[in-house]
Design a protein around this motif. Structure first.
Motif, PDB file in Angstrom:
ATOM      1  N   GLN A  79      -2.273   4.204 -14.567  1.00 42.71           N
ATOM      2  CA  GLN A  79      -2.330   5.082 -13.401  1.00 42.71           C
ATOM      3  C   GLN A  79      -3.668   5.807 -13.487  1.00 42.71           C
TER       4      GLN A  79
ATOM      5  N   HIS B 187      -2.615   5.473  -4.668  1.00 45.47           N
ATOM      6  CA  HIS B 187      -1.442   4.596  -4.668  1.00 45.47           C
ATOM      7  C   HIS B 187      -1.925   3.164  -4.877  1.00 45.47           C
TER       8      HIS B 187
ATOM      9  N   GLU C  17       7.225   0.179  -9.834  1.00 45.96           N
ATOM     10  CA  GLU C  17       7.035   0.539  -8.428  1.00 45.96           C
ATOM     11  C   GLU C  17       8.310   1.136  -7.846  1.00 45.96           C
TER      12      GLU C  17
ATOM     13  N   VAL D 284       2.416  11.818  -1.236  1.00 49.11           N
ATOM     14  CA  VAL D 284       1.436  11.291  -0.279  1.00 49.11           C
ATOM     15  C   VAL D 284       1.345  12.222   0.923  1.00 49.11           C
TER      16      VAL D 284
ATOM     17  N   ASP E 223      10.163   4.845  -4.091  1.00 49.13           N
ATOM     18  CA  ASP E 223       8.801   4.425  -4.409  1.00 49.13           C
ATOM     19  C   ASP E 223       8.290   5.318  -5.535  1.00 49.13           C
TER      20      ASP E 223
ATOM     21  N   HIS F 175       5.602   5.180  -7.234  1.00 47.95           N
ATOM     22  CA  HIS F 175       4.173   5.483  -7.193  1.00 47.95           C
ATOM     23  C   HIS F 175       3.867   6.670  -6.283  1.00 47.95           C
ATOM     24  N   ALA F 176       4.654   6.846  -5.222  1.00 47.20           N
ATOM     25  CA  ALA F 176       4.381   7.892  -4.237  1.00 47.20           C
ATOM     26  C   ALA F 176       5.173   9.166  -4.482  1.00 47.20           C
TER      27      ALA F 176
ATOM     28  N   THR G  87      -2.069  10.212  -4.425  1.00 46.08           N
ATOM     29  CA  THR G  87      -0.755  10.640  -4.890  1.00 46.08           C
ATOM     30  C   THR G  87      -0.928  11.650  -6.015  1.00 46.08           C
TER      31      THR G  87
ATOM     32  N   ARG H  12       9.167   5.464   1.734  1.00 43.91           N
ATOM     33  CA  ARG H  12       9.142   6.007   0.375  1.00 43.91           C
ATOM     34  C   ARG H  12      10.518   6.106  -0.267  1.00 43.91           C
TER      35      ARG H  12
END
Length: 272
Positions: free
Chosen positions: A265, A164, A102, A126, A232, A234-235, A171, A50
């Motif tokens: 999203q 994710h 991303e 996450v 990351d 997204h996470a 997430t 991550r």
């Protein structure tokens, strides 16, 4: 920091685990250029851990060099150059954009030495959600959507919990409300919650704030000149502590679109 990481990594570098998540890479020799590191390997490290910190490497001198290196990660946006001031609540990049990056790449051009104040914060949502069954109020997060509005007419709506885009792991997508003692924060967003009764919203916010700042899921990065951090987007959620008086930091930022290309999203939509 803990022990040296045992999994495969770029040749000629030292890899150290960060707490509570992420990895730090250091060069094995003086003058090792980060552009000599295989981006495919670095990308795998970010997607697994991550967060990736590159420290002590020779870096990209100009914006053009940084943009070229970032383009090896994916479709890169323009280089943004900022002098960082003030506290920033936790958030993710791309709420008001048509595409969600991303990767977030930050390159530290200069930073005050010897201070911890003003650290950049990263929350691993996450890991947080994997443990959420034991958290008070976490059951109310599913099914909640948040509409954000900022001065100027921008508006966006996103579920609080979304998968994710690469591995489907749950997430948290949340722009944290600003602290009340930050009256000068620009573009202070308003929040409208749907999927939850209005009287329950204060408890929801208290639970989210406690979880997002729990040290089991929050990494605080104290910058050194030359650091490059790849996250990351997204996470993780990211933000910044309030800096101490007299400290300064100048960062360059590049956002990189990944695979799959994320134009939403969950139910996230973009309006102007």
């Amino acid at each position: 920091m803990t022990t040296t990481h045992p999994t495969p990594h770029p040749v000629g570098v030292r890899v150290v685990e960060l707490a509570p998540f992420g990895v730090l890479l250091r060069p094995g020799s003086l003058g090792h250029d980060l552009r000599e590191l295989p981006v495919d390997t670095l990308r795998r490290l970010v997607r697994r851990h991550r967060l990736l910190v590159l420290r002590g490497f020779a870096g990209c001198v100009g914006d053009g060099e940084l943009a070229e290196w970032a383009s090896a990660w994916g479709r890169a946006c323009e280089v943004l150059d900022t002098d960082e001031k003030g506290r920033v609540p936790l958030h993710w990049d791309g709420l008001f954009a048509p595409r969600v990056p991303e990767f977030q790449i930050l390159d530290c051009v200069s930073a005050s030495e010897g201070g911890q104040a003003g650290r950049t914060l990263y929350c691993d949502t996450v890991r947080l959600l994997a443990d959420a069954g034991a958290m008070v109020g976490a059951g109310s997060w599913q099914g909640v959507t948040v509409t954000y509005r900022v001065p100027g007419g921008q508006r966006a709506t996103c579920p609080l919990v979304v998968p994710h885009p690469r591995d489907g792991a749950p997430t948290l997508r949340f722009h944290e409300p600003p602290h009340e003692d930050d009256p000068d924060l620009l573009d202070r967003p308003s929040h409208q919650f749907d999927g939850i009764d209005a009287p329950a919203v204060p408890a929801l916010l208290d639970g989210l704030r406690a979880a997002l700042h729990d040290p089991r899921y929050l990494y605080a990065h104290a910058w050194r000149t030359g650091d490059v951090v790849v996250a990351d987007n997204h996470a993780l959620l990211h933000g910044r502590e309030a800096p101490a008086d007299g400290t300064h930091r100048r960062l360059r930022q590049v956002r990189v679109l990944g695979e799959p290309l994320v134009t939403t999203q969950g139910a996230h939509h973009h309006e102007r």
